[in-house]
Design a protein around this motif. Structure first.
Motif, PDB file in Angstrom:
ATOM      1  N   ARG A  28       1.812   6.501  -6.867  1.00  0.00           N
ATOM      2  CA  ARG A  28       0.729   7.307  -7.443  1.00  0.00           C
ATOM      3  C   ARG A  28       0.899   8.803  -7.129  1.00  0.00           C
ATOM      4  O   ARG A  28       0.379   9.652  -7.854  1.00  0.00           O
ATOM      5  CB  ARG A  28      -0.628   6.830  -6.915  1.00  0.00           C
ATOM      6  N   ILE A  82       0.840  -1.202   0.000  1.00  0.00           N
ATOM      7  CA  ILE A  82       0.000   0.000   0.000  1.00  0.00           C
ATOM      8  C   ILE A  82       0.875   1.252   0.000  1.00  0.00           C
ATOM      9  O   ILE A  82       0.621   2.212  -0.733  1.00  0.00           O
ATOM     10  CB  ILE A  82      -0.946  -0.004   1.215  1.00  0.00           C
ATOM     11  N   ASP A 100      -6.539   5.752  -8.534  1.00  0.00           N
ATOM     12  CA  ASP A 100      -5.779   6.596  -7.611  1.00  0.00           C
ATOM     13  C   ASP A 100      -6.587   6.877  -6.349  1.00  0.00           C
ATOM     14  O   ASP A 100      -6.042   6.918  -5.245  1.00  0.00           O
ATOM     15  CB  ASP A 100      -5.405   7.920  -8.284  1.00  0.00           C
ATOM     16  N   PHE A 152      -2.363  -3.111  -7.621  1.00  0.00           N
ATOM     17  CA  PHE A 152      -1.958  -1.882  -6.942  1.00  0.00           C
ATOM     18  C   PHE A 152      -1.159  -0.940  -7.851  1.00  0.00           C
ATOM     19  O   PHE A 152      -1.315   0.270  -7.775  1.00  0.00           O
ATOM     20  CB  PHE A 152      -1.111  -2.207  -5.706  1.00  0.00           C
ATOM     21  N   ASP A 180      -8.836   4.929  -4.988  1.00  0.00           N
ATOM     22  CA  ASP A 180      -8.831   3.715  -4.163  1.00  0.00           C
ATOM     23  C   ASP A 180      -7.529   3.595  -3.382  1.00  0.00           C
ATOM     24  O   ASP A 180      -7.525   3.243  -2.193  1.00  0.00           O
ATOM     25  CB  ASP A 180      -9.019   2.469  -5.037  1.00  0.00           C
ATOM     26  N   VAL A 181      -6.413   3.866  -4.054  1.00  0.00           N
ATOM     27  CA  VAL A 181      -5.105   3.762  -3.398  1.00  0.00           C
ATOM     28  C   VAL A 181      -4.982   4.796  -2.286  1.00  0.00           C
ATOM     29  O   VAL A 181      -4.486   4.495  -1.196  1.00  0.00           O
ATOM     30  CB  VAL A 181      -3.965   3.927  -4.429  1.00  0.00           C
ATOM     31  N   ALA A 235       2.410   1.705  -3.441  1.00  0.00           N
ATOM     32  CA  ALA A 235       1.414   2.182  -4.399  1.00  0.00           C
ATOM     33  C   ALA A 235       1.088   3.660  -4.165  1.00  0.00           C
ATOM     34  O   ALA A 235       0.977   4.445  -5.117  1.00  0.00           O
ATOM     35  CB  ALA A 235       0.150   1.335  -4.295  1.00  0.00           C
ATOM     36  N   TYR A 236       0.952   4.038  -2.912  1.00  0.00           N
ATOM     37  CA  TYR A 236       0.627   5.432  -2.583  1.00  0.00           C
ATOM     38  C   TYR A 236       1.739   6.373  -3.038  1.00  0.00           C
ATOM     39  O   TYR A 236       1.481   7.398  -3.670  1.00  0.00           O
ATOM     40  CB  TYR A 236       0.390   5.560  -1.076  1.00  0.00           C
TER      41      TYR A 236
END
Length: 282
Positions: free
Chosen positions: A123, A116, A186, A172, A188-189, A119-120
């Motif tokens: 993004r 997570i 984006d 992800f 959702d992340v 991915a964050y």
């Protein structure tokens, strides 16, 4: 932060300045062009030229540049160290032919928290040096999880587990579009990023509680946990210094510092107890 850097530089200036005076002619003429170009690309021309080429550290206006240099150097150090930070843990498992004391659910949740976080940051278009250690830690976690399956007589699940990891990673990190089924948007992340810190806490708690119950940390590696603790402490500094004062990122790293510290102290306490028991039995 720049004020603290200035104060520190003022304290060391009387000692360092005579040395730097002798070095300046060398750094201005002898540094290879390739090194200078790489340094300017990584640190920026202003930072690299002032701090390395000119060794001009003690002018008050250069304090922010020195801070940037320290932050980026520490980030590079963390990134390099993170590529092998869990290698002692992996070698510990292999040398003992056992994953005793390691919690599969804990490491799995830890890996999900890492994913997570990756991915964050990805993004949010953060520089890789700001979160690259999380990528390396996640990959090493997957190896550790596979070893746990192997040494707990569940080797048949390893291929399915690695395939599932690859699929979740695609969800992800894939490019979100209507044609990419399952890839998270984006939004959702960003929503899931709120759960990274709680997941980090939940991931470590079963391991910590299990250690207290067993009065043992099994094959948990002091070197890996210690390196992880040091890395997260330094990362808090580099995130603050970089100007990306993102609450979610800082919360995650802060939680990691506290929990890694508890695990580190547990390993020291319970290993001492084990040694004392062995001496008593003799």
């Amino acid at each position: 932060m720049a004020d603290q850097i200035t104060q520190l530089l003022n304290q060391i200036e009387p000692i360092a300045e005579p040395i730097l005076t002798q070095l300046r002619p060398l750094t201005k003429t002898l540094l290879p062009e390739q090194i200078v170009n790489l340094g300017r690309d990584y640190y920026s021309r202003d930072v690299f030229d002032k701090v390395i080429v000119q060794l001009d550290l003690f002018e008050p206006e250069n304090a922010p540049l020195v801070q940037q240099f320290i932050s980026k150097t520490l980030s590079l150090g963390i990134l390099s160290m993170s590529s092998i930070v869990k290698l002692p843990q992996i070698l510990n498992i292999l040398s003992n032919s056992s994953a005793q004391g390691l919690s599969f659910p804990s490491i799995l949740m830890d890996t999900l928290s890492y994913l997570i976080t990756i991915a964050y940051n990805f993004r949010q278009h953060m520089p890789f040096t700001n979160f690259g250690e999380v990528v390396f830690s996640a990959l090493q976690n997957v190896v550790i999880l596979a070893l746990i399956l192997y040494y707990t007589n569940r080797a048949g699940y390893i291929n399915a587990f690695i395939g599932l990891c690859a699929l979740v990673t695609y969800f992800f990190l894939g490019s979100p579009s209507p044609s990419n089924i399952g890839v998270l948007s984006d939004k959702d992340v960003n929503f899931l990023a709120q759960f990274a810190a709680p997941l980090t806490i939940l991931a470590k708690l079963p391991q910590i509680i299990g250690n207290f119950k067993r009065k043992s940390t099994g094959t948990l590696s002091l070197t890996s946990i210690g390196a992880g603790l040091l890395g997260t402490i330094v990362r808090v500094f580099t995130v603050l210094s970089s100007g990306f004062n993102d609450r979610l990122i800082l919360l995650g790293y802060g939680a990691s510092v506290v929990l890694n510290l508890i695990l580190f102290l547990q390993i020291i306490a319970f290993k001492k107890k084990k040694v004392s028991s062995e001496k008593k039995n003799k």
